[in-house]
Design a protein around this motif. Structure first.
Motif: not given
Length: 226
Positions: A82-89, A94-98, A102-106, A211-212
Motif C-alpha cells: 500500500e502507498l499512503g501519505l503522512g509524517l515520519a519521525s 502519522l498518516s493522513f487521508p491521501v 497535500k493540503d496539510f503535510l507542509f 496512488l493518483p
C-alpha cells in the motif's frame, strides 16, 4: 421450469453485471433460450467442460470439492503493498487521508511532528515467512522509478523478515517524490500515478494499487529541505 431445474448447474451461465441486466431485464427478447444455450455449449466446450459431468454437480458436491482443494493446497506466500501519505519521525508515523494530505503535510503546525513522506506499507498476508529484499516506487506511465531510499536512517534494513500477519513500513521523502514528478513533466513526460513494487527473497513480486498523482503536492508549493 421448477426452481431446482432453474438453479441447477447444468442451467447456469455466468455473466457480468451489465450484461446480466441487458440479457435478462432490458432486452430479453433479443436473447432467446436457444441463443443462450448455444453460447453456453460453445464456452464450455472451449474450456474442456463435460456437460454430462456438469449435470451431476450439486451445491453440496461443489462445496465439498472446494474444501478438499483448499485442504490439499500448500501454504502460500503472499503480501499486500500500500502507498499512503503522512509524517515520519524516529518515534513513529502519522498518516493522513491521501485525498487531503497535500493540503496539510507542509503546514507549520505539523513541522515538529516529522518529515512529510510517501509511506510504503508491506503486510505478509500468506502462511509462510517472507523476506522483503527490495522495494521501489514507479512514476507511471513515464517509467521513472526510485529504489530503496537510504535518506531515512530509521527505515528498516533489508532483507526485512515478516512473519505471517506482520507488516513493515518504509518512507520516501515527499519533497523528493514531488520533485521527481516535476522533472518527469518538464521532460514532456506524463505522470498519472505512483505504484510501489516489492520483491521477496523467494522471487515473488507484488505491486500496490495506483496512488493518483493529483494527491501529491506540487513541486512549486513544497518548501525546500536544503
Amino acid at each position: 421450469m421448477t426452481d431446482d431445474q432453474r438453479r441447477a448447474f447444468a442451467n447456469l451461465m455466468l455473466l457480468c453485471g451489465p450484461h446480466h441486466e441487458l440479457v435478462d431485464t432490458r432486452h430479453p427478447d433479443d436473447y432467446p433460450a436457444e441463443t443462450l444455450l448455444k453460447w453456453k455449449a460453445e464456452r464450455e466446450a472451449a474450456m474442456g467442460i463435460d456437460r454430462n459431468t456438469l449435470a451431476g454437480v450439486t451445491e453440496e458436491s461443489l462445496i465439498d470439492a472446494i474444501l478438499k482443494t483448499i485442504a490439499t493446497a500448500p501454504p502460500q506466500r503472499t503480501a499486500t503493498v500500500e502507498l499512503g501519505l503522512g509524517l515520519a519521525s524516529p518515534s513513529g508515523c502519522l498518516s493522513f487521508p491521501v485525498e487531503i494530505a497535500k493540503d496539510f503535510l507542509f503546514l507549520d503546525m505539523y513541522k515538529d511532528l516529522g518529515t512529510p513522506v510517501l509511506i510504503l506499507t508491506v503486510r505478509n498476508t500468506g502462511a509462510l515467512k517472507a523476506y522483503v529484499n527490495n522495494h521501489s516506487v514507479h512514476f507511471n506511465p513515464y517509467g521513472a522509478a526510485l529504489f530503496d531510499p537510504t535518506h531515512f536512517l530509521f527505515n528498516p534494513r533489508m532483507p526485512k523478515q515478516l512473519d505471517a500477519g506482520e507488516s513493515s513500513q518504509w518512507f520516501y521523502d515527499l519533497s523528493l517524490i514531488a520533485t521527481m514528478v516535476a522533472v518527469c513533466r518538464k521532460k514532456n513526460g506524463v505522470v498519472e500515478n505512483l505504484v510501489a513494487k516489492i520483491g521477496l527473497g523467494s522471487g515473488e513480486e507484488f505491486m500496490s494499487s495506483p496512488l493518483p498523482a493529483v494527491c501529491l503536492p506540487d513541486y512549486e508549493t513544497v518548501p525546500s529541505t536544503d
